[in-house]
Motif scaffolding. Structure first.
Motif, mmCIF file in Angstrom:
data_model
loop_
_atom_site.group_PDB
_atom_site.id
_atom_site.type_symbol
_atom_site.label_atom_id
_atom_site.label_comp_id
_atom_site.label_asym_id
_atom_site.label_seq_id
_atom_site.Cartn_x
_atom_site.Cartn_y
_atom_site.Cartn_z
ATOM 1 N N ILE B 401 15.564 -65.239 19.426
ATOM 2 C CA ILE B 401 14.777 -64.592 20.454
ATOM 3 C C ILE B 401 13.671 -63.752 19.872
ATOM 4 O O ILE B 401 13.033 -62.989 20.555
ATOM 5 C CB ILE B 401 15.654 -63.722 21.349
ATOM 6 C CG1 ILE B 401 16.515 -62.819 20.495
ATOM 7 C CG2 ILE B 401 16.490 -64.559 22.269
ATOM 8 C CD1 ILE B 401 17.127 -61.711 21.274
ATOM 9 N N ALA B 402 13.431 -63.940 18.600
ATOM 10 C CA ALA B 402 12.403 -63.130 17.973
ATOM 11 C C ALA B 402 11.068 -63.299 18.683
ATOM 12 O O ALA B 402 10.286 -62.371 18.796
ATOM 13 C CB ALA B 402 12.267 -63.503 16.513
ATOM 14 N N LEU C 282 20.036 -71.587 20.738
ATOM 15 C CA LEU C 282 18.870 -71.306 21.586
ATOM 16 C C LEU C 282 17.582 -71.832 20.969
ATOM 17 O O LEU C 282 17.315 -71.642 19.790
ATOM 18 C CB LEU C 282 18.740 -69.795 21.810
ATOM 19 C CG LEU C 282 17.537 -69.364 22.650
ATOM 20 C CD1 LEU C 282 17.700 -69.852 24.077
ATOM 21 C CD2 LEU C 282 17.367 -67.864 22.629
ATOM 22 N N GLU C 283 16.787 -72.523 21.778
ATOM 23 C CA GLU C 283 15.479 -72.968 21.317
ATOM 24 C C GLU C 283 14.397 -72.042 21.851
ATOM 25 O O GLU C 283 13.607 -71.511 21.117
ATOM 26 C CB GLU C 283 15.213 -74.402 21.788
ATOM 27 C CG GLU C 283 16.095 -75.430 21.115
ATOM 28 C CD GLU C 283 15.658 -75.701 19.684
ATOM 29 O OE1 GLU C 283 14.546 -76.181 19.509
ATOM 30 O OE2 GLU C 283 16.438 -75.420 18.758
ATOM 31 N N ARG C 297 17.331 -70.820 29.399
ATOM 32 C CA ARG C 297 17.159 -71.011 27.980
ATOM 33 C C ARG C 297 17.347 -72.467 27.604
ATOM 34 O O ARG C 297 18.351 -73.072 27.913
ATOM 35 C CB ARG C 297 18.106 -70.107 27.198
ATOM 36 C CG ARG C 297 17.610 -68.657 27.137
ATOM 37 C CD ARG C 297 18.682 -67.651 27.434
ATOM 38 N NE ARG C 297 19.507 -68.082 28.534
ATOM 39 C CZ ARG C 297 20.780 -68.371 28.389
ATOM 40 N NH1 ARG C 297 21.371 -68.210 27.264
ATOM 41 N NH2 ARG C 297 21.468 -68.780 29.435
ATOM 42 N N VAL C 298 16.340 -73.020 26.948
ATOM 43 C CA VAL C 298 16.451 -74.387 26.445
ATOM 44 C C VAL C 298 17.284 -74.320 25.172
ATOM 45 O O VAL C 298 17.009 -73.511 24.292
ATOM 46 C CB VAL C 298 15.057 -74.959 26.115
ATOM 47 C CG1 VAL C 298 15.187 -76.368 25.572
ATOM 48 C CG2 VAL C 298 14.169 -74.931 27.349
ATOM 49 N N THR C 299 18.323 -75.134 25.114
ATOM 50 C CA THR C 299 19.196 -75.077 23.943
ATOM 51 C C THR C 299 19.347 -76.473 23.351
ATOM 52 O O THR C 299 19.103 -77.467 24.025
ATOM 53 C CB THR C 299 20.601 -74.566 24.307
ATOM 54 O OG1 THR C 299 21.137 -75.406 25.325
ATOM 55 C CG2 THR C 299 20.551 -73.142 24.800
ATOM 56 N N ARG C 309 20.838 -81.888 24.050
ATOM 57 C CA ARG C 309 19.796 -80.927 24.360
ATOM 58 C C ARG C 309 19.739 -80.726 25.864
ATOM 59 O O ARG C 309 19.950 -81.651 26.640
ATOM 60 C CB ARG C 309 18.449 -81.447 23.857
ATOM 61 C CG ARG C 309 17.313 -80.458 24.016
ATOM 62 C CD ARG C 309 16.009 -81.100 23.538
ATOM 63 N NE ARG C 309 14.876 -80.279 23.914
ATOM 64 C CZ ARG C 309 14.335 -79.340 23.142
ATOM 65 N NH1 ARG C 309 14.823 -79.112 21.952
ATOM 66 N NH2 ARG C 309 13.320 -78.623 23.561
ATOM 67 N N GLY C 310 19.468 -79.507 26.264
ATOM 68 C CA GLY C 310 19.383 -79.268 27.700
ATOM 69 C C GLY C 310 19.123 -77.809 27.965
ATOM 70 O O GLY C 310 18.595 -77.093 27.109
#
Ligand SMILES: Cc1cc2nc3c(=O)[nH]c(=O)nc-3n(C[C@H](O)[C@H](O)[C@H](O)COP(=O)(O)OP(=O)(O)OC[C@H]3O[C@@H](n4cnc5c(N)ncnc54)[C@H](O)[C@@H]3O)c2cc1C
Ligand code: SF4
Lengths: 86, 572, 611
Positions: B401-402, C282-283, C297-299, C309-310
Motif C-alpha cells: 500500500i505504499a 495485494l496489487e 483491492r485487486v489481488t 487473480r481477482g
C-alpha cells in the motif's frame, strides 16, 4: 524495603499502528513489564510512544475499554486505529 | 599530490571515520582518511567505553542492537583484543521520584524488543556486590550490554584498514569543502587540495564547522564530558553503570582502574577539552556514595572530551549534497554504534542507496529546528519525553500500500512557471470523480460523454485520466482552419466557440485525446483549466490529478507519457 | 421533467419479447426514495408474494437510486429485487461498480424483467434502443469472458451485469456479477436470472442526469467529499486494507465465528487478515464510480496451486471461506474467493454451506462416499474443490449448491444450519454482539449483516458506543439508526460505507438539490421505516411469521472459548420490545394504525388474513 511491583502484560498493534513497531509480525503480541498502576493512556503515550489520537479502539482481554483504565497482571492489550467495515 | 586522490575521502579518525574506512576498504574502494591530530584523539579515545543498547531513544534501539551484536566477534575480526566484556549495564535509581519513570522507560525499551528489566536493590546487589546498598533503590538492567577499551577498538579498525590499503593523512586539518563542476568535490587541508567523488564528514566536534562551510547550519551542539580514572584497584565491578537522570557513568577497566565521569557542558569552542574542578568534585562525591571503599583510591588522570548533540538525542547520518555524507551528532553514546554505522555508511556510499535502517537519522527531521532555541538533553531526559517525537506515523506499512501515500510536491510557484494539471496514474483508482466534477461544472448536467476529461482503463489495474495537456506543439491549432482555437500568454489553449463550426479536424490531430465534440453545443470542447482552479484536481480524492507548477523537465515527461499512451484513448 | 431520477422505467418481457417504457410515478418515488425502496414497491405491485420464486411470474427488478450516477461521492449502487429463490423472502441484493450509473446514463431508473426466455439471451440497452439478443455463445462462460465478449459484440465501454455458471445452473446461492468482479450476491438472485435464461445485460448510456440545482448540488458534493476524505475510517483503514482490516479485531474480541459457529475465536485469523492480504497478495486499489474510498483491492496469487487473480477477498468472504471452514491458508481462501467470482456465487453462503457440510461429515451424518473425498474442517484443498463443485453443480456439489439450510435438512440435522430464514449469518458472532443477534433474527432477507450493521455502534462507536453485551435499548438501536437508516441509504443510491463519515443530513443535502424534491432528516426516517415495513409485509404475505424471527439454538448456548467465553445470544424478551417499538403486534405484524401512518393501508388485508 520496597515491594517491587512490575506486572507482565502483552501488547498487540494492528493495521496502521504497526508502523510504530515494524518488526512485529501480523497479530504478534509483545510481552513487556510495566509498573502495576499503569493506565492504557500511559502505556500508549509514555511506553509505546504512540499518539493517543491514533488509537480508536483499545481492547483489553477482548473488551473495548477506556484509556483511563489501569492495567492488571497478564492483561492482553490490543490497540486499533479507527475502524469500520462490513 | 595526485596520488592521494581517492574514491572516498573521510574526514575524522574517530570510531565513525575508522569503522567506515575499514568497511569501504573491505568493499574494495579506494579510501583516504584525513585526521587533524591522531587516530582516536577526539571523543572516541576519551569516551567511557560503554557498549550499551539500553537507555537509548526508541529509534536508535534497533541500530544499537545490531551494533552490539557485532562486538563479541570484533577482537577476532580486527586482530586486537579490544577488552570487551558483556557483563551488563545498570542504570541505577537513587531517588523514589525516579523509580516509576524508570520503570515506564524500561517498558518502553522492552516494547522495542530489548532485553531489559527492572531489578530491585537486592537483585542489583547480587549481581554487583561492589555497590553500596544504602543509596540505591533499584536499577534497569540489560544483560547484553557491556564495555570495552575504546582506544584499542578504534586502533583495531584503523590498523586493519591500513593493512588493506587505507591511505592516511594525519595531522592535517580540513578547512574547506567545495563542490566542483565535474561532479566531484574538493577538500582543502592546511597543506593539500584533494578531490574525490564522495566525502564523509565524521569529524565529531569539528563537523559543525565543516557543515557551515557547505552552507548548512544543522542543530549540532558540542557538549563537553569530563572523566577521570583511578589507580588500579582489585576487581570490584564488572558491569557498566549509569545513573538515572544524572550523567554519571562508571566502569572498572581490565587493569583495575575505575573509569568514571559525566558532563553535559555546552561548549562553543571546539577544541576545549578542559576539566573543571567543580565538576570533578561532584563526580567524585557522587561515585563515592554509590561504590564501596572508593574514598582512599588515588586519581591518576582527568580529561575532557567533546561530542556534538542533536535535539532528539540521535545522530545525523545523511548526505548534505551529492558528494558529502555527514555522520556525527552521537550525543555522547556513539562508540557503541560505531561498528554498525561504519557498515551501513560503507553500504550507502558503495550503492548510493540509503540503507533502510538509517532512514530515521536523516537530517530533514530537523527542518525548521534552527528557528527554535534548543538545549542538548541527556539521553534519559529524552527517553522520558512523553511525546513521540521519533515516529514517522504516516500510517503505511507493507509494500503493497505504499502507493497510497501521495508524493510530496514542491509547491513553489514562480512567475515563469506554467501551472498545469499533472497526472499520476500510480495514484489513480479509476473512480471517475474527475469526470463527474467536470461534467457538473461545465455541462451543468451529470453525464459521461462529451467531457473535457475522461478516464481510460487500459487494464484492470491501470487507469489514466486524459485531458488536454496544453502541449507546446499545439497540433490542434495547426489542424483548425477556422481560427477557432487560440493560445494565451500562459500557454493555455482554448476554443473560440463562435468560430467553431464543429468540423472536428482538431479531434484526431490531438495526440492525447484532449478534444471532444458535444452535440448539445455543436462545438468542440476542451479543458480550459476552469479558468485557474480546475475542479477535477479539487475533486480527485487521491491526488492523481494535481494542479501545479510544471518545470521543463516535467513538461517533457508529460508530453512523452501522453503520446505513449495513445492506445489507451477511448471511444466515448 | 425529472431531476436526479430519469423518470423512466424499462419493462422487458422475455416470454414474448415485448419491450415497453413506463413513466416513474413521482409520488411513489417521493415515498420510497428509489433503489431498494422503489424496487420493492414495484415488486409488490407486480406479484403476489405467495408465488413460486423460481417461476416466470417472478420478475427481476434492477433499481437505481436518485443519487446513483450523479457524481456525488460514492454514488455507484444499484439493487436487484425479486422474491428470493434461496429464502422465499423479499430479496434485495446490491452492488457497486459502474453498472448502476450506466443504467441511469442510458435513461432508466429501473429495469423490470419478466417472463422467461426459452433460449439463452442477453439484453443490449443502448440508451433508448433496447434489444433482446441470443446468448448461446455466452452460455457457460465466466463473467470476465462474458464481459469481454459482450464489449466486443456491443460497445467497448458497455457495462455488463451477468450470471456465471452458478446462476445458469440455478444454484440458490448464485448472484449477479457486474464489472467483472462486483456481485449482487445474496439470496440467490442469480438463480432467477438463470431461470429466465438471461445471461447478461449490457448497457451503454450516453445521456445525462439532470440536476435540479447544480450549484447547491456541487456544494453539497464538495462538502461530503471533504467529510469522507477527512475521515480516518472511510479514508483510512478502508482504503489501506478494505473491509478485511476487521479480521484481527473481531477475532481479538472473541466474536469471529469459527468452524460453523462452534467457537468464536479462530487461531489462524492472522494469516487471513487484512494485513496479510496487504502484504502478500495485494496489487492495488480500485474504486467504484465516483467513490473516494476505493475499498476494492485487486489481488493476485502469483504462483502455486491457488494461482489466480481477482478482487478481494472481502472481510465476509475471508471469514466464510476461512475461519468458518477452519481454513487459515490465505492463498486457498483467495482462490476460493476468485472461484466464487468466476461461478458467480455468494461467498458467504458458499463458505457457510461448506462449513455445514464439514460438520455433517465430521459428525458422521455425511460419508466420504457421498461427497467423494473427506471434508474435514481446516482442509483447504477440499474446501477449494467443494467451491468448484458447487459452481459446476458437479457430483455432491449439486446438493451443496442449494445452500446450507437445505443441506442440513436433507441430512437430518436442521440444527446445523447457521442462519435465519434460510439465509446464512455473517462474520459477527451473535453470541457477543447482542444487537447483531436481534438484527439477524429480524432482518427481512434473513440473517444478513448489511441490513443493520450494529457492530458500528457496538464496537466502533458510530453513531455512539453501546457495549456489545448490553441488552437495554438495543431494540431501538437496531430499529432506527440501523435497519431504518440502512433502508434509506440503500434507496438513495449512495454506498453504505460512507456512513462512517456522514449522516442522513448530508445525504438529504444531496438529494434535495439533485431531485428538486424536499428531502429532510425527519422524512428520511419515515421513509426508511416505510420501506422496512413494506418488506415485512411482503414476507408475512409470503407465509413468514414471528416464529421465523429466530436464531439457531447453537448461538443461544454459551460461547465455548476465547475472551468472551460464556456469552450467548439473548433474543426472547428482546423480540417483543422490538415489535412494540416498531408498532407491530405480538405476532410481529404491523398494526393497521402503523400501516396507516406509513401510507401502506393497502396491505391491511395481509394482516387480517392470518387472524
Ligand atoms: C567523556 C566521554 C564519554 C563517552 N562515553 C561513551 C560511552 O560510554 N559509550 C559510548 O557509546 N559513547 C561514549 N561517548 C561518545 C563517543 O565517544 C562518541 O560519540 C564517538 O566516539 C564519536 O565518534 P566520532 O568518530 O564521531 O568522533 P570523534 O571520535 O570525536 O572523531 C572525530 C575526529 O575528527 C577529527 N577532526 C575534527 N575536525 C577535523 C578537521 N576539520 N579536519 C580533520 N580532522 C578533524 C578530530 O581530531 C577527531 O579525531 C563518550 C564521549 C565522551 C566525550
Ligand atoms: S478522480 Fe482522480 S482517482 Fe478518480 S479517476 Fe479521476 S484521476 Fe483517477
Amino acid at each position: 524495603m520496597f515491594v517491587e511491583s512490575m506486572i507482565n502484560i502483552t501488547v498487540k498493534l494492528s493495521i496502521d499502528l504497526r508502523c510504530y513497531r515494524p518488526s512485529l509480525k501480523i497479530n504478534e503480541s509483545m510481552s513487556i513489564a510495566v509498573p502495576d498502576d499503569t493506565t492504557l493512556l500511559e502505556l500508549l503515550t509514555n511506553i509505546l510512544q504512540i499518539p493517543a489520537h491514533a488509537v480508536a479502539i483499545p481492547i483489553v482481554n477482548g473488551e473495548k475499554c477506556k484509556l483511563e483504565q489501569s492495567l492488571k497482571k497478564d492483561d492482553q492489550v490490543a490497540f486499533w486505529p479507527p475502524m469500520g467495515g462490513g | 599530490m595526485n596520488k592521494l586522490e581517492a574514491d572516498v575521502i573521510i574526514i575524522g579518525g574517530g570510531i565513525i571515520g575508522c569503522a567506515t574506512a575499514y568497511n569501504l576498504i573491505k568493499k574494495g574502494l579506494d579510501v583516504l582518511l584525513i585526521e587533524r591530530n591522531g587516530i582516536g584523539s577526539g571523543a572516541t579515545g576519551r569516551s567511557g567505553g560503554g557498549i550499551r543498547q539500553s537507555a537509548r531513544v526508541s529509534n536508535e534501539i534497533p541500530l544499537a542492537m545490531e551494533s552490539v551484536a557485532l562486538f563479541p566477534g570484533l577482537s577476532d575480526e580486527l586482530g586486537i583484543d579490544i577488552e570487551y566484556t558483556r557483563s551488563g549495564n545498570f542504570r541505577l535509581v537513587e531517588m523514589p521520584d525516579h523509580r516509576r519513570p524508570m520503570q515506564v522507560d524500561i517498558a518502553r525499551q522492552q516494547s522495542h524488543g530489548l532485553d531489559v528489566s527492572w531489578l530491585g536493590v537486592t537483585d542489583v546487589l547480587e549481581l554487583a556486590p561492589g555497590l553500596r546498598w544504602q543509596n540505591i533503590l533499584g536499577a534497569s538492567y540489560c544483560p547484553e550490554d557491556g564495555h570495552c577499551d575504546p582506544l584499542r577498538m578504534v586502533s583495531g579498525f584503523y590498523h586493519k584498514a591500513k593493512e588493506d590499503g587505507l591511505k592516511v593523512l594525519l595531522n592535517s586539518d580540513v578547512q574547506n569543502i567545495q563542490q566542483m563542476d565535474n561532479g566531484q568535490a574538493e577538500v582543502e587541508t592546511n597543506t593539500h587540495s584533494l578531490k574525490a567523488a564522495k566525502i564523509v564528514i565524521a569529524a565529531g566536534f569539528g563537523s559543525q564547522e565543516l557543515c557551515r562551510k557547505i552552507g548548512l547550519d544543522l542543530p549540532l551542539q558540542n557538549v563537553r564530558y569530563e572523566s577521570m580514572i583511578t589507580e588500579p584497584l582489585p576487581p570490584i565491578l564488572s558491569q557498566m553503570f549509569g545513573v538515572a537522570s544524572s550523567d554519571l557513568f562508571f566502569r572498572q577497566t581490565q587493569n583495575g582502574g575505575i573509569h568514571f565521569g559525566g558532563g553535559l557542558i555546552e561548549e562553543e569552542n571546539e577544541e576545549d577539552t578542559r576539566t573543571t574542578g567543580d565538576n570533578l568534585k561532584m563526580a567524585v562525591a557522587h561515585i563515592s556514595r554509590l561504590v564501596k571503599d572508593l574514598g582512599k583510591a588515588n586519581l591518576l588522570r582527568t580529561w575532557g572530551g567533546l561530542d556534538p548533540s542533536t535535539p532528539d538525542g540521535m545522530p545525523i547520518l545523511d548526505f548534505l549534497n551529492e558528494n558529502v555524507l555527514l555522520a556525527t551528532g552521537f550525543c555522547g553514546h556513539g562508540l557503541a554504534l560505531g561498528p554498525m554505522v561504519g557498515r551501513y555508511l560503507a553500504e550507502w556510499l558503495a550503492t548510493d542507496q540509503c540503507p533502510e535502517a538509517l532512514e530515521p537519522f536523516k537530517r530533514n527531521r530537523f527542518d525548521g529546528w534552527l528557528q527554535t532555541k534548543w538545549t542538548p538533553s541527556g539521553a534519559f531526559a529524552a527517553d522520558l519525553a512523553t511525546e513521540a517525537t521519533q515516529t514517522s506515523g504516516t500510517g503505511t506499512v507493507g509494500s503493497g500500500i505504499a502507493f497510497m501515500t501521495p508524493p510530496e510536491y514542491d509547491d513553489a510557484e514562480s512567475a515563469d512557471q506554467q501551472k498545469l494539471l499533472a497526472v499520476n496514474p500510480e495514484m489513480c483508482t479509476g473512480c471517475r470523480m474527475c469526470e463527474s466534477a467536470c461534467s457538473i461544472e461545465h455541462e451543468k448536467i451529470m453525464r459521461q460523454t462529451g467531457l473535457r476529461i475522461q478516464v481510460a482503463y487500459p487494464s484492470d489495474d491501470y487507469f489514466l485520466p486524459i485531458m488536454c495537456i496544453h502541449c507546446e506543439d499545439t497540433h490542434c491549432m495547426e489542424a483548425c482552419v477556422y481560427d477557432a482555437l487560440e493560445i494565451n500568454d500562459y500557454g493555455i489553449v482554448t476554443v473560440i466557440e463562435d468560430n467553431c463550426i464543429a468540423c472536428m479536424l482538431c479531434i484526431p490531430a490531438c495526440p492525447t485525446g484532449g478534444i471532444t465534440f458535444v452535440d448539445s453545443k455543436e462545438t468542440v470542447v476542451k479543458c480550459n483549466l476552469c479558468g485557474g482552479d480546475p475542479v477535477c484536481a479539487r475533486y480527485c480524492p487521491t491526488q492523481a490529478i494535481t494542479f501545479r507548477a510544471i518545470d521543463t523537465n516535467m513538461r517533457e515527461k508529460m508530453d512523452d507519457f501522453m503520446s505513449k499512451n495513445l492506445d489507451s484513448r477511448i471511444d466515448r | 421533467m425529472f431531476y436526479g431520477y430519469t423518470g423512466t422505467i424499462l419493462r422487458v418481457n422475455l416470454t414474448n419479447g415485448k419491450i415497453s417504457k413506463e413513466a416513474l410515478d413521482k409520488k411513489m418515488a417521493e415515498d420510497f426514495v428509489g433503489g431498494r425502496g422503489l424496487a420493492s414497491r414495484l415488486l409488490c405491485e407486480e406479484i403476489d408474494p405467495q408465488i413460486e420464486a423460481l417461476s416466470p411470474e417472478n420478475p427481476l427488478i434492477f433499481g437505481t437510486g436518485p443519487l446513483t450516477g450523479t457524481g456525488a461521492p460514492a454514488t455507484a449502487r444499484y439493487v436487484v429485487v425479486c422474491k428470493a429463490p434461496l429464502t422465499g423472502t423479499i430479496a434485495c441484493s446490491n452492488s457497486g461498480g459502474f453498472f448502476g450509473p450506466e443504467i441511469k446514463f442510458a435513461g432508466y431508473d429501473a429495469l423490470i424483467i419478466e417472463g422467461e426466455s426459452p433460449e439463452p439471451v442477453y439484453l443490449w440497452i443502448k440508451d433508448e434502443r433496447v434489444e433482446i439478443r441470443p446468448a448461446r455463445v455466452l452460455w457457460g462462460k465466466f463473467p470476465s469472458e462474458t464481459e469481454s465478449s459482450l464489449q466486443k459484440l456491443t460497445h467497448p465501454s458497455a457495462k455488463i451485469a451477468c450470471i456465471g455458471p452458478g446462476g445458469e445452473k440455478l444454484s440458490l446461492m448464485s448472484g449477479i456479477v457486474n464489472d467483472n468482479y462486483r456481485i449482487a450476491a445474496r439470496s440467490g438472485v442469480g438463480a432467477l436470472m438463470g431461470k429466465k435464461k438471461l445471461k447478461a445485460i449490457a448497457v451503454r448510456g450516453t445521456g445525462g442526469i439532470n440536476l435540479a440545482d447544480t450549484e447547491e448540488f456541487w456544494k453539497a458534493s464538495m462538502d461530503m467529499h471533504a467529510k469522507i476524505t477527512g475521515d480516518p475510517v472511510s479514508f483510512g483503514s478502508f482504503r489501506a486494507y478494505g473491509t478485511t482490516s476487521l479480521v484481527n479485531l473481531i477475532n481479538e474480541m472473541g466474536a469471529y465465528p469459527t468452524r460453523n459457529f462452534k467457537s468464536d475465536t479462530f487461531e489462524g485469523a492472522a494469516n487471513t487478515s487484512g494485513e496479510a492480504i496487504a502484504e502478500e497478495i495485494l496489487e492495488r486499489n480500485r474504486a467504484c464510480f465516483a467513490c473516494p474510498i476505493s475499498c476494492t483491492r485487486v489481488t493476485e496469487v502469483k504462483k502455486g496451486p491457488y494461482k489466480g487473480r481477482g478482487e478481494g477477498p472481502e472481510y465476509e468472504s475471508t471469514w466464510a471461506l476461512g475461519a468458518l471452514c477452519g481454513v487459515s491458508n490465505l492463498e486457498a481462501v483467495a482462490k476460493a474467493n476468485y472461484l466464487c467470482g468466476d461461478y458467480g456465487i455468494d461467498t458467504i453462503s458458499t463458505g457457510a454451506t461448506i462449513a455445514c457440510a464439514m460438520e455433517l461429515f465430521e459428525s458422521g451424518a455425511l460419508t466420504e462416499k457421498e461427497i467423494g473425498f473427506p471434508l474435514n474442517f481446516g482442509d483447504e484443498a477440499a474446501m477449494v474443490r467443494a467451491v468448484e463443485m458447487i459452481g459446476e453443480r458437479e457430483g455432491f456439489g449439486d446438493i451443496l449448491a442449494d445452500g446450507s439450510y437445505r443441506l442440513a435438512e436433507r441430512y437430518g440435522h436442521p440444527e446445523l444450519f447457521m442462519g435465519a430464514k434460510k439465509l446464512e449469518m455473517s462474520a459477527y458472532s451473535p453470541r457477543v454482539f447482542q444487537g447483531m443477534a436481534l438484527q439477524y433474527a429480524t432482518s427481512n432477507r434473513g440473517a444478513c449483516h448489511v441490513r443493520g450493521n450494529t457492530v458500528a455502534a457496538e464496537l466502533y462507536g458510530v453513531p455512539r458506543y453501546m457495549p456489545p453485551e448490553v441488552l437495554e435499548q438495543k431494540e431501538e438501536m437496531v430499529r432506527r439508526p440501523f435497519q431504518n437508516s440502512t433502508a434509506f441509504v440503500d434507496s438513495s443510491g449512495i454506498c453504505l460505507f460512507t456512513k462512517f463519515a456522514i449522516t442522513h443530513r448530508e445525504i438529504c443535502a444531496l438529494l434535495t438539490p439533485a431531485t428538486g424534491i424536499d428531502f429532510n432528516f425527519d422524512r428520511s426516517i419515515v421513509q426508511g421505516d416505510r420501506i422496512w415495513n413494506l418488506e415485512r409485509m411482503f414476507n408475512l404475505r409470503a407465509g413468514f411469521t414471528a416464529a421465523d424471527d429466530k436464531l439457531p439454538a447453537r448461538v443461544s448456548e454459551p460461547s465455548p472459548d476465547g475472551p468472551r467465553a460464556g456469552s450467548r445470544a439473548i433474543l426472547q424478551n428482546h423480540l417483543q420490545t422490538y415489535y412494540q417499538l416498531r408498532g407491530w403486534d405480538t405476532e410481529g405484524r404491523p398494526t393497521p394504525s402503523k400501516l396507516e401512518e406509513l401510507g401502506l393501508e393497502d396491505w391491511w388485508n395481509v394482516c387480517r388474513e392470518h387472524d
